[in-house]
Write an enzyme that holds these catalytic residues in place. Structure first.
Site, PDB file in Angstrom:
ATOM      1  N   GLY A   1       0.828  -1.196   0.000  1.00 16.12           N
ATOM      2  CA  GLY A   1       0.000   0.000   0.000  1.00 16.12           C
ATOM      3  C   GLY A   1       0.865   1.249   0.000  1.00 16.12           C
ATOM      4  O   GLY A   1       2.011   1.230   0.462  1.00 16.12           O
ATOM      5  N   CYS A   2       0.319   2.337  -0.517  1.00 14.79           N
ATOM      6  CA  CYS A   2       1.107   3.571  -0.654  1.00 14.79           C
ATOM      7  C   CYS A   2       1.463   4.149   0.716  1.00 14.79           C
ATOM      8  O   CYS A   2       2.622   4.448   0.999  1.00 14.79           O
ATOM      9  CB  CYS A   2       0.349   4.594  -1.500  1.00 14.79           C
ATOM     10  SG  CYS A   2      -1.365   4.855  -0.997  1.00 14.79           S
ATOM     11  N   TYR A   3       0.455   4.305   1.587  1.00 14.24           N
ATOM     12  CA  TYR A   3       0.727   4.784   2.943  1.00 14.24           C
ATOM     13  C   TYR A   3       1.706   3.841   3.642  1.00 14.24           C
ATOM     14  O   TYR A   3       2.661   4.270   4.296  1.00 14.24           O
ATOM     15  CB  TYR A   3      -0.562   4.792   3.767  1.00 14.24           C
ATOM     16  CG  TYR A   3      -1.447   5.978   3.612  1.00 14.24           C
ATOM     17  CD1 TYR A   3      -0.981   7.259   3.863  1.00 14.24           C
ATOM     18  CD2 TYR A   3      -2.790   5.829   3.275  1.00 14.24           C
ATOM     19  CE1 TYR A   3      -1.830   8.358   3.773  1.00 14.24           C
ATOM     20  CE2 TYR A   3      -3.652   6.915   3.185  1.00 14.24           C
ATOM     21  CZ  TYR A   3      -3.171   8.177   3.434  1.00 14.24           C
ATOM     22  OH  TYR A   3      -4.003   9.256   3.352  1.00 14.24           O
ATOM     23  N   ALA A   4       1.415   2.528   3.529  1.00 12.90           N
ATOM     24  CA  ALA A   4       2.225   1.537   4.242  1.00 12.90           C
ATOM     25  C   ALA A   4       3.689   1.649   3.826  1.00 12.90           C
ATOM     26  O   ALA A   4       4.597   1.595   4.667  1.00 12.90           O
ATOM     27  CB  ALA A   4       1.689   0.136   3.970  1.00 12.90           C
TER      28      ALA A   4
END
Lengths: 348, 348, 348, 348
Positions: A159-162
């Site tokens: 994921g991008c945030y992750a």
């Protein structure tokens, strides 16, 4: 004789991440023009540049109806899934049965712990097979799992945030420097393309421009990825996403209390050691903090930090382009590793 | 004894113009809290502040199902229609039969010339009645038709673009200064709220932010209003709308060749004379041009101009807030005239 | 044996256009890492990435004090001037005397007609030499002057606005289709990077965000370039620049009355013919209009048009990235022509 | 007989906060048109609307040279200082000697603890007098110090960030619910007008648009205000400011570990009790979070929260308009209290 180029296909090219991926593959020196697949049954034949006029050019980009037969006939070796979670959950095992390699951009295969997967409530038909692939899937963060990715078959693109949070915390966690009893506060901010291409009232220009908001507090799906990769328990992490009035980019502000007093030099060395040889990590000088603008349109993750005068509290700032290192760029990086290419081929 | 306050109702309060209108009516000293009407049949009772949290406050703002009976029972005298064209076309005659006064914010009743109306393709059931009201409706631009508005029953609130263009050209047209043979080029730019609240791919933040585009070239519906009010033939006017990456505001750049050479002082006097006593027109000094920011959140239309050194070409720049002077503010101004209030009551 | 790469230097790399130029040269396959020159006498040695952290990376980018000796010692063959007009006016003749080739990004050498040059009020020391170079300088718009550029020594890189307007009008002018008696109205809009990197009240975020304004009406310096290249007289052209609240990109809306009635197919053919073989011009289908977003970060100029139903009026929309095709990209295109490289080397 | 209106003066009206203050005073029903003072010695007489064309109107707004004599002659009773810290530090004691009341918008008089004041490094000439006023000055946050403000003479208008953080934390601190051992993380984000009107590279549109960044980490001047008002020790608080690409508005995300498990209802009741009767605090329903847009152009501080499923961690989101509740609006609120007006006079 030149080696033959890799044949790839992209399912879901009309979304923001899918389209960015096509852009990258089109200029990749070792990959053929990718086959663009769609599962929508449209009456008229479509082209990707009808969705993204910026792609107008010499190369025709037809969207072709998805079928296994087509993939086989065209000699596709690697399939990118830029599809909804459920669809990835459904298609990936079938594709793997056909010996395709998969880079999946959805959240379908990222989580090892079934408690963390619960938030997705996957409706697997063949639960046993799905669980087997849950185990075998590799979390596609090259800076942590380079070797496994190279040998993997199903790569779960993070994921991008992750990605931004894990890359910011990993060196500290590895060194045992995080005071887990105090909790780690990850205050993240993302541009709007992270919310997808579908028009909603939340992505309406008038609702976003000049505005700023927190959302999915204590409930965002990327939380599980962070816990598993950094090695924290649920009560030791707070992850708070916010929506920025910009098209793309993520900045995560990571607030950590240290297990023991440290100097800025020690912290910096720690990051350099952990990411030694990682060509897409840029570590800033102590006290110098990255900004979203610096890494836009690149596959870089920029990391900087500020240590409190006490040496006991640390703020790490981590920035990346959510469509590049947070999605399509990282997918190409994973493809490069899977295919024995140089890790940064087509990404500079 | 204090005079009783005016009772009004708003149909279509959940759109951008409707909501702005409610905001204005709530603080208007001579109007009661308006009744908010909806034609959507929702299962649960709704409140306007669920759509616009900025309106949260002490006054409850329930959305009530539209019915003629309700309007009568609550003693409503003036009905604002912030509704789609077809619905205004349908409801206005019925409301007028019940002796309500109407300020209609749609394009339903603005055009006198049936050729101009053709672009809307109205599907009137009672064509004869509709045509009668086409004639009787007053174009609600107070600076041009103040007296008629005061005596009117059906006020057609002007289009936002049209208001900015007409107010910029009217003094020149009145003075016969426009060289019609060369054509008038009206290059207009609007913020996104003019496109309405419905999320579409055209209003998606990622498609608008950092972008700019022309649209509806040679085909925008406001063209007819401009032609009729300024007194030009179709081939004498080019009106080119553009979408600005801002939430609100319109700037029109009006390119005019003059019928005869003029001085800046003459032009300025012309504007001052034409708008003498108009409290919502701000005329700038020669060579000083208004910007969108100056009139945001006000009911002002700002007008400035630059004369070519030759004295034969003129560029007029006209700015307004599309939700205020371009919609809700002008609607309140019209209500004030209709009701014998001071023209700027509730608008400062 | 690989041919030696071209040695270049950039004076003025710390501005927006200069920095973009360095970015392009760094990834150009046939050019060495450029030498970055500064005329500011700073006490400490400086690096370009201190000004533009996005450039942080493996290659050191020192800013070195300008001297002729340095250029000679390092074997520089081509000098880019991203300098103020006056400085270009001063340095270019001296550089040419030393057999350097020059691509000048300023307005110093673009104009042939001394009446047009008057707006700059150049204070040339050696007037005679300056006038000689005024004549010999080539206007660096490859789509119009490809051959002359290849043989030139001093290339005057066009203005950003001028490029967008000239490329939009040129095919019409060439075909004698412009009704010059009516005047051509060029309503142009530019992002803020066009105003330069120096902080001023006009470029303050709070003054620009949510705002829009016209400026330099009847007085912008690019007007002369347009007149000379399109072949119009001063009274036949109106050029009206506006400031868009976006970082980069230009859209010009060109309003033309045609000398004779035309069909959309005729117009389209005209553009295709005029730009046959031009790899950086994208001509859109009739009625389809380019938007700023489509050409951002590319060297493309996108052109679309809408013909009035009468076939007598035309609106052409021309878009480009002001730092790319409007400055640095075009400078590289000119360097490619000057150096015998493929025209699009390093620009894809 | 109508009571005479209050006579006020504003020193520093040309900054963003000063100008907003003038806007508010101009429409305040109990205040005369304020006298606008400047300490810049300009040759020509100036008007405020030359700086802010949005203020153009019927009322002339001359900027007059500051002098004590002028204040006395015009009967000024209340002086607003929208001046740099040092100037406020210098002028306030002199003004108080002349029996003027002061609302100071700078950071000069906000801090009681000399350790906190150290960050400003004030160069007081009369240290003894300054310290006396340090003690007597009232921190102008009406929701905490209403009574003291009403009786005060020197009101230190709070910092914008500090207002949002303090109002978000105060009810929790009062109830002893904050687990101080874990530390409170205040991640705040502000629009650009908070950085002032002076153009700098940090406020250049191109550097801010599409960007986002943290700054002054572990070193922002508002930290001391928060510590003193909430009652925390330095090591118990982390305050991290960020710059949002929007003109105005602040959102603070406050991460708190609770001293004891709580329910959402308990938390909500706590906030309602603490702000009972406070007309500018809007408390949202549990799980509903305010956004910056909701309170723009109002004097409201919006507060919402989300409790973790465990009931042991809380995230509070607090929003306000930095020029209103964060500066000018709060200054008027303080003026109202000082003058015996209704607290919300002129603020709706």
């Amino acid at each position: 004789m030149k080696p033959a180029k890799l044949r790839t296909a992209v399912l879901g090219a009309t979304g923001y991440a899918g389209c960015e991926l096509v852009r990258l593959l089109l200029r990749h020196p070792k990959v053929e023009t990718p086959i663009l697949l769609t599962r929508e049954t449209t009456t008229a034949p479509e082209r990707l540049d009808a969705h993204y006029p910026a792609l107008k050019g010499d190369i025709p980009l037809p969207l072709e109806p998805f079928s296994w037969e087509l993939l086989e006939r065209r000699g596709v070796r690697l399939l990118f899934l830029a599809t909804p979670h459920e669809l990835s959950r459904d298609l990936a095992p079938a594709a793997l049965d056909k010996s395709l390699r998969i880079v999946d951009l959805s959240g379908a295969w990222r989580l090892k712990d079934s408690r963390n997967r619960a938030v997705y409530a996957f409706a697997d038909k063949d639960k046993e097979k799905a669980e087997r692939w849950d185990k075998e899937a590799v979390y596609g963060l090259p800076e942590l799992h380079r070797r496994k990715i190279a040998e993997g078959r199903l790569i779960a693109n993070p994921g991008c945030y992750a990605t931004s949070v894990i890359l910011g915390l990993f060196p500290l966690a590895k060194a045992g420097l995080i005071d887990r009893s105090a909790g780690v506060v990850c205050d993240s901010k993302s541009g709007v393309s992270g919310a997808g291409k579908k028009p909603t009232s939340k992505t309406h220009f008038v609702e976003v421009a000049g505005n700023f908001s927190a959302y999915s507090v204590f409930g965002h799906r990327h939380t599980g990825e962070i816990l598993e990769q950094v090695g924290l328990e649920e009560e030791e992490l707070v992850f708070t996403p916010h929506l920025l009035p910009i098209p793309r980019g993520i900045l995560s502000t990571l607030h950590v209390r240290l297990q023991r007093q440290a100097t800025a030099e020690q912290i910096q060395r720690l990051y350099h050691d952990a990411y030694n040889g990682c060509s897409f990590i840029r570590i800033f000088e102590p006290g110098e903090l990255p900004q979203i603008q610096y890494s836009l349109y690149t596959n870089d993750c920029d990391i900087g930090f500020q240590l409190a005068p006490s040496g006991k509290r640390l703020i790490v700032v981590s920035c990346l382009d959510n469509l590049m290192k947070g999605a399509a760029g990282q997918a190409v990086q994973n493809m490069n590793l899977l295919s024995g290419f140089a890790e940064d081929d087509g990404l500079r």
